[in-house]
Motif scaffolding. Sequence first.
Motif, short mmCIF file in Angstrom:
data_model
loop_
_atom_site.label_atom_id
_atom_site.label_comp_id
_atom_site.label_asym_id
_atom_site.label_seq_id
_atom_site.Cartn_x
_atom_site.Cartn_y
_atom_site.Cartn_z
N GLY A 296 0.54 -1.25 -0.03
CA GLY A 296 -0.04 -0.06 0.01
C GLY A 296 0.61 1.42 0.04
O GLY A 296 1.95 1.36 -0.58
N THR A 297 0.10 2.40 0.58
CA THR A 297 0.82 3.58 0.69
C THR A 297 0.91 4.14 2.19
O THR A 297 0.09 3.71 3.00
CB THR A 297 -0.21 4.76 -0.05
OG1 THR A 297 -0.47 4.20 -1.57
CG2 THR A 297 0.28 6.07 -0.22
N LEU A 298 2.07 4.73 2.57
CA LEU A 298 2.30 5.09 3.85
C LEU A 298 2.16 6.40 4.23
O LEU A 298 2.39 7.42 3.38
CB LEU A 298 3.71 4.50 4.07
CG LEU A 298 3.93 3.17 3.89
CD1 LEU A 298 5.65 2.94 4.43
CD2 LEU A 298 3.08 2.37 4.31
N GLY A 299 1.77 6.79 5.45
CA GLY A 299 1.36 8.05 5.86
C GLY A 299 0.05 8.68 5.57
O GLY A 299 -0.45 9.65 6.35
N GLN A 300 -0.84 7.75 4.88
CA GLN A 300 -2.23 8.13 4.74
C GLN A 300 -3.15 8.24 5.95
O GLN A 300 -3.82 9.29 6.16
CB GLN A 300 -3.04 7.10 3.85
CG GLN A 300 -2.56 7.18 2.46
CD GLN A 300 -3.41 6.31 1.54
OE1 GLN A 300 -3.85 5.10 1.96
NE2 GLN A 300 -3.75 6.68 0.34
N ALA A 301 -2.81 7.35 7.05
CA ALA A 301 -3.66 7.30 8.15
C ALA A 301 -3.23 8.62 9.03
O ALA A 301 -4.03 9.18 9.75
CB ALA A 301 -3.46 6.02 9.10
N GLN A 302 -1.83 8.71 9.17
CA GLN A 302 -1.34 9.98 9.83
C GLN A 302 -1.94 11.27 9.39
O GLN A 302 -2.24 12.15 10.11
CB GLN A 302 0.16 9.64 9.77
CG GLN A 302 0.81 10.91 10.80
CD GLN A 302 0.70 10.64 12.37
OE1 GLN A 302 0.65 9.33 12.42
NE2 GLN A 302 0.58 11.67 13.04
N ASP B 221 7.22 8.03 9.80
CA ASP B 221 6.91 8.29 11.32
C ASP B 221 5.48 8.12 11.68
O ASP B 221 5.07 7.79 12.78
CB ASP B 221 7.50 9.31 12.23
CG ASP B 221 9.04 9.36 11.85
OD1 ASP B 221 9.73 8.27 11.76
OD2 ASP B 221 9.48 10.48 11.93
N GLY B 222 4.60 8.29 10.60
CA GLY B 222 2.93 8.16 10.83
C GLY B 222 2.53 6.78 11.16
O GLY B 222 3.20 5.80 10.76
N GLY B 223 1.80 6.84 12.15
CA GLY B 223 1.24 5.45 12.80
C GLY B 223 0.00 5.03 11.93
O GLY B 223 -0.75 5.69 11.15
#
Lengths: 339, 339
Positions: free
Chosen positions: A166-172, A268-270
């Motif tokens: 997937g793609t990282l940082g979306q939730a943060q 760094d986003g969780g």
Amino acid sequence: VDREQEIIERIARKLRTRNLGHEASRLVLGMGDDAAILRLSRRSDFVVSCDAFLENVHFLADSHPAASVGYKSLARATSDLAAMGATPRFFLLSLALPAKRTGKWLDQFLSGLAQAARGLRMVLVGGDTAENSQVTVNLTVIGEAEPGRAILRSGARPGDAIYVSGTLGQAQLGLELVLRKLHRNSRWQKLLKAHLYPQPRIALGGWLARRRLASAMIDLSDGLSTDLTRLCEASGVGARLRLGQIPAVTVPAGLRRLGLDPLRLALDGGEDYELLFTVHPRGEKELHTAAASLRGGVKLTRIGEITRKKQIILVVSDGRPTSLRPGGWVHFRPRMRWR
Amino acid sequence: VDREQEIIERIARKLRTRNLGHEASRLVLGMGDDAAILRLSRRSDFVVSCDAFLENVHFLADSHPAASVGYKSLARATSDLAAMGATPRFFLLSLALPAKRTGKWLDQFLSGLAQAARGLRMVLVGGDTAENSQVTVNLTVIGEAEPGRAILRSGARPGDAIYVSGTLGQAQLGLELVLRKLHRNSRWQKLLKAHLYPQPRIALGGWLARRRLASAMIDLSDGLSTDLTRLCEASGVGARLRLGQIPAVTVPAGLRRLGLDPLRLALDGGEDYELLFTVHPRGEKELHTAAASLRGGVKLTRIGEITRKKQIILVVSDGRPTSLRPGGWVHFRPRMRWR
């Protein structure tokens, strides 16, 4: 220092067991991974994990929709089963809440929880309720895996490729909108979905386990920098991470101006609940060929390699390599580094 | 109205599952009893339950010793396994606490927890930690039972005798001392033990299950009046309770004068973690003969009979029968009837 890790180690030390006796034959994997593995028969293992979801720590009852709180409490717990390659089966709900939340709030919470349970094909088998001044949710999830097929954090070897789904940082990014009170702005609604309704990678995890393609795996709950560090520590290895290859979230210009940096969010986003896993070079071709057949499709990105040296190095294409420090998700209290 | 029961029913309604598919073959018993039963093999069942233990609801972090909080969190959860006749094996700990409790308090908490784990022969296999403004403990316990041998709440039949183990009201007496701030008085120290360090009846529960002596069973967590009502509702029966036969706690005269009544404590006091079970008349003789052989010994008292009429009648030896209302344990908020 990883404060959560330190406390977990103190717990493990104090609760260490000698003379396991009958239990030893049942316990395949104890503390320290995403979930524990219990064996009762030669055909199947139970994979078990639990997860607290607390008001003012993990969510804000006045900002987050009750349906999201219910949905996410189960989705995030179940991500630990995905990280083992297990198939989710059952869950227990321990729920404490103030009397004022037992009306409509509880109904919406339960609707969100039921939506997650249907999507994940999980059955509620028990639980506990109490009154409390804050909403306190605890989910215990139970999955099933073929004996010996669960994927641990500890199997990464030097030379293995590092992949992420997937793609990282979306939730943060979604969380930042809530914290900046921009979440009711219709312009940014679409950016909230990954934060409010994350989708654990059950199919991908199970598929990697059945094909024995991943040597180690962890789910990204506390951010890439923290969770990669945990996987490397469990495996006794290091990593080289290529910054330019990290599939970072796209941040609209209007939000970039507020200081929201895609790479910072991705590192760094969780709470992305994507899977981070390692693959022996021999398995990479099969991974690419077969991944296309995964129903629904899932983007897999190679972001670096496992190294012998126990250090995590960030390689910037046009700069000097720097060492990466875990800077993962710290809930709503920036002061705390404790998960 | 039983507020906890009402909320549990709403949860069950919202989370009802159609088309269980693969899960159906694994799920022997779902919500509504002391624990759920999951089957993976023909030789053994897993029995699973979870239990929240919350500051200011179930304990007071400044009045109750940290070691007791740790000990009791596991003991009370495991009592649900005793109530099924299961053998405790594993547990998961979800622990959230304020930063100020991560030093000595946490050490003592863990010592108490370790003491309970050793005594119950249980192994910690996983968990979760977080920071929170209040101490929030959630225990998930996993036991093992021979297939078909677990004892449910729902098996009581008219004519069955009602038995209870031990002495009732002791734990509530200890709690009353804490609430009245008499617990530091050396004179009453001995009266605190049942409240601070309760002993779930594992051996008795397992023994009753193996010998198939009990037709129904529940543990006394919320008080005899409440828990007997639950057992009767689950079984679709009523009961006749003989007040003079209830093994009530002995209350010193100095405390009786403060209004602490032995029978009130025995009927409505919570947290005794004794077992309440029913026995077919044919089994009573075997029960009495064999109970003497139970290691350590445990007092068993016949306190009444199951009736067809769905009502619980309290028989006072020299008075008219009155109907018993559930008045069980309501934690530290007398306003709430919600466990």
